[in-house]
Write an enzyme that holds these catalytic residues in place. Structure first.
Site, mmCIF file in Angstrom:
data_model
loop_
_atom_site.group_PDB
_atom_site.id
_atom_site.type_symbol
_atom_site.label_atom_id
_atom_site.label_comp_id
_atom_site.label_asym_id
_atom_site.label_seq_id
_atom_site.Cartn_x
_atom_site.Cartn_y
_atom_site.Cartn_z
ATOM 1 C CD GLU A 1 -6.269 -0.887 -0.280
ATOM 2 O OE1 GLU A 1 -5.597 -0.363 0.631
ATOM 3 O OE2 GLU A 1 -6.995 -1.870 -0.125
ATOM 4 C CE LYS B 1 -4.159 -2.032 1.983
ATOM 5 N NZ LYS B 1 -3.756 -3.396 1.656
ATOM 6 C CG ASN C 1 -6.938 -5.086 -3.028
ATOM 7 O OD1 ASN C 1 -6.134 -5.144 -2.107
ATOM 8 N ND2 ASN C 1 -8.099 -4.469 -2.914
#
Length: 672
Positions: A288, A116, A290
């Site tokens: 962020e 992150k 993923n």
């Protein structure tokens, strides 16, 4: 194409990957810990390999054991699912070194986006708008407090390797930063083996919207629209939908373009998700990325018709994407509810045990409605304290948002689970909530609408009348059934049912009574209320069925049915009531019966769920003020802080750190 795939995961996502691999004709290998030897994914796979004890740190998180399982079975590729090793650069590199294909992005993309802190730096370098914050690693709670003061409250404390709500906390002042930092870091260390933390500004009244991206190894990247994931509790998503009720086509195009640009900047070559925090004015900031398959991927699959697991496998095998951005069409609306093993009436604390009953609604498509249930459990299975408490993901797809919500509500009513506590009553209440139906969402929705927690409500209005009608029909059929039992004592007068019945829902001050008559016909039953209203009830329900299916005045209904002494407990639309059907005289006598009162627990601290005592913060004889920490209990990878509800003195400690306790076990006693 691969000749054999190993799934380095468990539960519903392992089963999900196996289903697609089976459809593609690819044999699969499951891995399992000691706690999962009888799990569904183990039986579904073509082969299965044991990889260690129950704790994930000794099994599912051990890279060497996964590689050894690949070599043992000849698996050419590994699908990591989500969680566990799915976003570990070291895992992708180790597989590559072993000559095994990682079904996911390249290690460079994982390093750039999976972390992150690094992902925010990469996004900023790519010109993507990011939330204000401190992008470096924070070493101590004191540093976090200093940085938070500079950014301005509220702030979000986040574990760099976090995910699934683990290692995340909102802090509104310095004291909350101090405590939240240590709790989040401890969770991150336990769940991910990485306790690096960072801090960013928390956007007030935000929405959580994410873009699904898909890239191949030939430089092609597209997006598949967005998902709205704003309905969260403790930063853990509860309900997701696609598309988002907030976005217009212009905003969708802008968000999609940013997500694709970011993916291209890091050479992304698999399925991934770029998450944004959005304001109610449709402003948005990169949150962020993923670098894996998301839990909520089914809603995207249903509105696009694209199997994301299949695309991940094909891309990993070197195939080009078979479609371009202009080929993507978003059709209809999809809603997903996450069904968890947790007790919503106890602040959603985890619940473990055996599924003595597990009967999901039937999957399939009918009348323009698609129902899908992604699960990794079955009746008789065990919900373990070692892993995530998810039982299933119930997904509905329909032409419009309201139709998808209505289909979801009916499906939840038809879902029967017993043996553990679960959040279906809460989800049913959510589906009927006016704010949810209107789409006026934010990540604070649950906290704002349920500030005092959740208690299963008594049915009201039309729901109460429907439950009363069904209770009367069930009672009528049970009475008729009893009359057919052979060998009964003969009587000179035929048994006749009292024509008027009194249906009582609940007890005490909340009790509701309905006076009605029941008239059984051929295949249908007329229920006539004393106020003149009547319902035609048609059903094929028979005694013993855990779910009542039928139509009430032409409206399809489903209700959970549970036998109780002298009645049934019926649940629908999140509400539930103990229903008892009496004659007039029986109702008069029942009103005189005393109500049972619960035990006094004000002088003890009970363990709110089965779990491990991480720490005891007090000692015998210590005086404690209201709000101070008494103990920390860990269950299903989450740490739960137990605080004093009032000023007390500790008289006796009944548990110590390191002990595993059952629900309602006494942790300590209070004096006075």
């Amino acid at each position: 194409m691969f000749k054999k795939i190993l799934i380095a995961n468990r539960g519903e996502i392992a089963c999900r990957v196996i289903k697609t691999a089976r459809r593609m004709g690819i044999p699969t290998v499951a891995v399992y810990s000691a706690a999962d030897m009888d799990a569904m994914h183990v039986r579904m796979a073509d082969e299965a390999v044991a990889i260690g004890p129950a704790p994930a740190a000794e099994s599912y998180l051990v890279i060497e054991k996964i590689i050894a399982a690949c070599r043992q079975t000849g698996a050419e590729a590994v699908h990591p699912g989500y969680g566990f090793l799915s976003e570990r650069e070291a895992f992708a590199l180790a597989l590559k070194e072993a000559g095994i294909t990682f079904i996911g992005p390249n290690s460079h993309a994982i390093a750039a986006m999976g972390d992150k802190i690094e992902s925010k730096k990469a996004a900023a370098a790519a010109g993507v708008s990011t939330v204000p914050g401190y992008l470096g690693t924070i070493e101590s709670a004191e540093d976090a407090m200093t940085i938070a003061g500079e950014i301005g409250y509220p702030v979000m404390l986040k574990a760099s390797a976090g995910g699934g709500g683990k290692g995340m906390r909102i802090a509104w002042n310095a004291d909350e930063v101090k405590e939240g930092f240590e709790r989040s870091r401890s969770e991150a260390r336990s769940a991910f083996g990485d306790d690096r933390m960072f801090v960013e500004k928390f956007i007030v009244n935000p929405r959580h919207i994410e873009i699904q991206v898909l890239g191949d190894k030939h430089g092609n990247v597209i997006h598949l629209g967005e998902r709205e994931c704003s309905v969260q509790r403790r930063n853990q998503k509860v309900v997701e939908e696609a598309p988002s009720p907030l976005l217009d086509p212009g905003t969708r195009a802008k968000m999609g373009a940013q997500a694709v640009a970011l993916a291209k900047a890091v050479g992304y070559d698999s399925a991934g998700t770029v998450e944004f925090v959005a304001g109610q004015d449709r402003s948005f900031y990169f949150l962020e990325m993923n670098t894996r398959l998301q839990v909520e991927h089914p809603v995207t699959e249903l509105i696009t018709g694209i199997d994301l697991v299949e695309q991940m496998i094909r891309v990993a095998a070197g195939e080009k994407l078979a479609f371009k951005q202009d080929d993507i069409r978003l059709e209809g609306w999809a809603v997903e509810s996450r069904i968890y093993a947790e007790d919503p009436t106890r602040n959603f604390l985890p619940s473990i045990g055996r599924l003595t009953l597990y009967r999901p609604p039937a999957e399939g498509k009918a009348g323009g409605i698609t129902l899908r249930n992604d699960t990794g459990v079955e009746e008789g299975g065990q919900i373990s304290m070692f892993y995530d408490p998810m039982i299933a993901k119930l997904v509905t797809h329909a032409p419009t948002r309201l139709e998808a919500i209505e289909a979801q509500a009916r499906a939840l009513d038809a879902f029967a689970i017993d043996g553990i506590r679960h959040n279906i009553p809460f989800l049913g209440t959510l589906m009927a909530h006016p704010r949810w139906k209107s789409g006026a969402l934010s990540t604070g929705f649950i906290a704002e609408e349920f500030p005092g927690g959740f208690d299963v409500p008594m049915p009201q209005g039309e729901t109460a009348r429907a439950i009363a009608a069904v209770a009367a029909v069930i009672d009528h059929r049970l009475n008729a059934r009893k009359r057919q039992i052979s060998g009964q004592m003969a009587t000179t007068r035929p048994v006749r049912f009292a024509e008027t019945r009194i249906v009582q829902l609940g007890m005490g001050e909340a009790r509701q009574s309905f006076e009605l008559t029941v008239d059984e016909g051929l295949g249908e039953t007329h229920v006539r209320f004393a106020d003149g209203a009547s319902d035609l009830v048609v059903t094929h329900w028979k005694p013993g069925d855990p779910v009542w299916h039928g139509a009430i005045s032409g409206v399809e209904r489903a209700m959970r049915v549970e036998a109780i002494p002298n009645g049934v407990r019926l649940a629908m639309a999140g509400a539930a009531a103990d229903a008892r059907v009496y004659t007039r005289r029986e109702a008069e006598l029942a009103a005189l019966m005393p109500e049972k009162r619960g035990a006094d627990t004000s002088r003890v601290l009970l363990c709110p769920m089965p779990g491990l005592v991480k720490s005891i913060a007090v000692s015998e004889g210590q005086e404690v003020k209201a709000g101070e920490t008494l103990a920390v209990v860990e269950a299903m990878k989450m740490e739960n802080v137990l605080r004093a509800e009032r000023d007390v003195t500790i008289s006796k400690l009944r548990a110590k750190a390191g002990e595993s306790l059952a629900v309602d076990a006494v942790i300590m006693e209070f004096a006075g």
